[in-house]
Design a protein around this motif. Sequence first.
Motif, short mmCIF file in Angstrom:
data_model
loop_
_atom_site.label_atom_id
_atom_site.label_comp_id
_atom_site.label_asym_id
_atom_site.label_seq_id
_atom_site.Cartn_x
_atom_site.Cartn_y
_atom_site.Cartn_z
N ALA A 45 -17.33 -49.28 -23.72
CA ALA A 45 -17.16 -47.65 -23.22
C ALA A 45 -17.09 -47.40 -21.80
O ALA A 45 -16.00 -46.62 -21.48
N THR A 46 -17.86 -48.01 -20.80
CA THR A 46 -17.69 -47.50 -19.80
C THR A 46 -16.22 -48.01 -18.95
O THR A 46 -15.69 -47.56 -18.08
N GLY A 47 -16.01 -49.26 -19.56
CA GLY A 47 -14.55 -50.03 -19.05
C GLY A 47 -13.54 -49.40 -19.16
O GLY A 47 -12.58 -49.09 -18.37
N PHE A 48 -13.55 -48.86 -20.64
CA PHE A 48 -12.51 -48.07 -21.15
C PHE A 48 -12.34 -46.69 -20.32
O PHE A 48 -11.12 -46.29 -19.68
N ALA A 49 -13.24 -46.11 -20.04
CA ALA A 49 -13.48 -44.92 -19.37
C ALA A 49 -12.79 -45.01 -17.95
O ALA A 49 -11.97 -44.34 -17.47
N ARG A 50 -13.16 -46.11 -17.31
CA ARG A 50 -12.66 -46.54 -16.13
C ARG A 50 -11.11 -46.78 -16.03
O ARG A 50 -10.17 -46.33 -15.14
N PHE A 51 -10.77 -47.67 -16.91
CA PHE A 51 -9.28 -48.02 -17.16
C PHE A 51 -8.36 -46.59 -17.29
O PHE A 51 -7.39 -46.44 -16.74
#
Length: 58
Positions: A45-51
């Motif tokens: 979830a965090t990685g996708f938000a940053r992406f």
Amino acid sequence: MTTTWRKSSRSGSGANNCVEVALNATTARVRDSKSPTSGELVFGATGFARFRAALNGR
């Protein structure tokens, strides 16, 4: 379990640079719609938000 892929709303009709995303409670999977069997990116979830933020220039 069936994976439901959605085409990006920014891809537009007839665009050659399309991506698809499949979301569930813990991950987001991203692939090239022109070559769906060539691989995919898998994010938490965090990685996708940053992406997404990086794509939007934020």
